[in-house]
Scaffold this active site. Sequence first.
Site, PDB file in Angstrom:
ATOM      1  N   PRO A 157       0.828  -1.206   0.000  1.00  0.00           N
ATOM      2  CA  PRO A 157       0.000   0.000   0.000  1.00  0.00           C
ATOM      3  C   PRO A 157       0.868   1.264   0.000  1.00  0.00           C
ATOM      4  O   PRO A 157       1.868   1.334   0.725  1.00  0.00           O
ATOM      5  CB  PRO A 157      -0.812  -0.117   1.292  1.00  0.00           C
ATOM      6  CG  PRO A 157      -0.821  -1.574   1.608  1.00  0.00           C
ATOM      7  CD  PRO A 157       0.493  -2.115   1.091  1.00  0.00           C
ATOM      8  N   ASP A 184      14.038   3.156   6.690  1.00  0.00           N
ATOM      9  CA  ASP A 184      13.243   2.486   5.656  1.00  0.00           C
ATOM     10  C   ASP A 184      14.126   1.811   4.605  1.00  0.00           C
ATOM     11  O   ASP A 184      13.980   0.619   4.313  1.00  0.00           O
ATOM     12  CB  ASP A 184      12.338   3.498   4.926  1.00  0.00           C
ATOM     13  CG  ASP A 184      11.121   3.872   5.732  1.00  0.00           C
ATOM     14  OD1 ASP A 184      11.135   3.646   6.943  1.00  0.00           O
ATOM     15  OD2 ASP A 184      10.163   4.398   5.132  1.00  0.00           O
ATOM     16  N   ALA A 187      10.622   3.085  -0.654  1.00  0.00           N
ATOM     17  CA  ALA A 187      11.962   2.538  -0.445  1.00  0.00           C
ATOM     18  C   ALA A 187      12.081   1.157  -1.091  1.00  0.00           C
ATOM     19  O   ALA A 187      13.114   0.811  -1.675  1.00  0.00           O
ATOM     20  CB  ALA A 187      12.265   2.449   1.049  1.00  0.00           C
ATOM     21  N   ALA A 188      10.999   0.373  -1.030  1.00  0.00           N
ATOM     22  CA  ALA A 188      11.040  -0.976  -1.613  1.00  0.00           C
ATOM     23  C   ALA A 188      11.148  -0.903  -3.136  1.00  0.00           C
ATOM     24  O   ALA A 188      11.911  -1.661  -3.757  1.00  0.00           O
ATOM     25  CB  ALA A 188       9.807  -1.768  -1.197  1.00  0.00           C
ATOM     26  N   SER A 241       1.425   4.580   3.302  1.00  0.00           N
ATOM     27  CA  SER A 241       0.717   4.131   4.494  1.00  0.00           C
ATOM     28  C   SER A 241       1.666   3.697   5.593  1.00  0.00           C
ATOM     29  O   SER A 241       1.245   3.173   6.610  1.00  0.00           O
ATOM     30  CB  SER A 241      -0.223   2.978   4.125  1.00  0.00           C
ATOM     31  OG  SER A 241       0.552   1.911   3.659  1.00  0.00           O
ATOM     32  N   GLY A 242       2.979   3.868   5.379  1.00  0.00           N
ATOM     33  CA  GLY A 242       3.942   3.496   6.418  1.00  0.00           C
ATOM     34  C   GLY A 242       4.511   2.108   6.219  1.00  0.00           C
ATOM     35  O   GLY A 242       5.180   1.581   7.103  1.00  0.00           O
ATOM     36  N   SER A 273       6.646   1.586   0.776  1.00  0.00           N
ATOM     37  CA  SER A 273       6.518   1.263  -0.657  1.00  0.00           C
ATOM     38  C   SER A 273       7.575   1.977  -1.499  1.00  0.00           C
ATOM     39  O   SER A 273       8.156   1.367  -2.404  1.00  0.00           O
ATOM     40  CB  SER A 273       5.116   1.582  -1.169  1.00  0.00           C
ATOM     41  OG  SER A 273       4.889   2.967  -1.123  1.00  0.00           O
TER      42      SER A 273
HETATM   43  O1  PMV Z   1       6.213   6.768   7.311  1.00  0.00           O
HETATM   44  P1  PMV Z   1       7.339   5.797   7.255  1.00  0.00           P
HETATM   45  O2  PMV Z   1       6.961   4.403   7.409  1.00  0.00           O
HETATM   46  O3  PMV Z   1       8.259   6.062   6.108  1.00  0.00           O
HETATM   47  O4  PMV Z   1       8.206   6.007   8.573  1.00  0.00           O
HETATM   48  C1  PMV Z   1       8.720   7.192   8.948  1.00  0.00           C
HETATM   49  C2  PMV Z   1       9.509   7.003  10.188  1.00  0.00           C
HETATM   50  C3  PMV Z   1       9.925   8.311  10.818  1.00  0.00           C
HETATM   51  O5  PMV Z   1      10.709   7.975  11.951  1.00  0.00           O
HETATM   52  C4  PMV Z   1       8.721   9.105  11.271  1.00  0.00           C
HETATM   53  C5  PMV Z   1      10.748   9.168   9.853  1.00  0.00           C
HETATM   54  C6  PMV Z   1      12.112   8.619   9.536  1.00  0.00           C
HETATM   55  O6  PMV Z   1      12.720   9.137   8.596  1.00  0.00           O
HETATM   56  O7  PMV Z   1      12.596   7.723  10.236  1.00  0.00           O
END
Ligand code: PMV
Length: 314
Positions: free
Chosen positions: A96, A147, A105-106, A99-100, A103
């Site tokens: 997804p 990530d 980075a992958a 959404s964290g 995606s």
């Molecule tokens: O939103 P994501 O899954 O890319 O995670 C970000 C994580 C943070 O700590 C908020 C930002 C970071 O660069 O580590």
Amino acid sequence: MTSIASAPGKLIICGEHAVVYGQPAIAVPLPDVRAWATVAQAASPGIVCAAPDLGETWRLSSQRDHPLAQLTISTLRRLGLAEDIALHITLRSNIPIASGMGSGAALGAALVKALAAYAGHVLSSAEVAALVYESERAFHGTPSGIDNTVVSYEQPVWFRRGAQDTPPTIEQVQIAAPLHLVIGDTGVRAPTSLTVGVVRERWQREPDLLIAYFEQIGSIVQQVRAALAAGQLTQTGELLNQNQAVLHRLGVSSPDLERLISAAIQAGALGAKLSGGGGGGVMLALTTAERIDHVRAALQHAGAAHVLATSIVT
Ligand code: PMV
């Protein structure tokens, strides 16, 4: 000739946001959701990249400022390939978006690995991670680097960014008992840069308070590492709840996230928290094997847009 490579999605178990300020964080790869890159020889010179899931097609020569075009250029340079090489790249993903679950980075890691395979090179995980990091840094401000690291290493990682431009500390995390995770997506797309910006702005206004929060999170992450290594899942769940409480105080939770987190806890999860940037995106619940279906149903009932159950073993 064609080459294909893939990279997993990821989930931050604990330590998000504080990791931007030098505290450690733990993240795991999500092997069931992945991004794939296919690199094939093209009939005419130049690189065309199609990402049908994103509804995007770009030509390297005319869209050099596209984030993945920049990554393609730096990877070609690293591999000693010319930019006008005749290639057709296809990117696919079932992770997804925004959404964290990592995606972007992958997709980047899959692209770098497929280009390297096409050129007959094997790049180390550290090299893949560094190339993806540079491209993330160019387009997302100040990412911690967690990530790109976890999707490139494809193993649970303990991550701590280095001061200034020094390399990060990356260590393997021992997981003594299977981690059964249920991930609930709020369906609310929340760019990480937004919540990272909210935290930064508050850190500038109230540095002492925010540093205290970051240190609390850092201490929780240390304890989670020890609990995971000892297979203490009840303890891990408690610590995840504590991490969520600090994230809430930091201002990066949301009513949708809180609703899903409460539903998971009421359904018997050992612990639950937001994962990633927050403000929307996903939450995770740690559960026993027996409770997976129960927690999944509770999240669906509470309005999660998608629910994914996965088990992490090392
Ligand atoms: O939103 P994501 O899954 O890319 O995670 C970000 C994580 C943070 O700590 C908020 C930002 C970071 O660069 O580590």
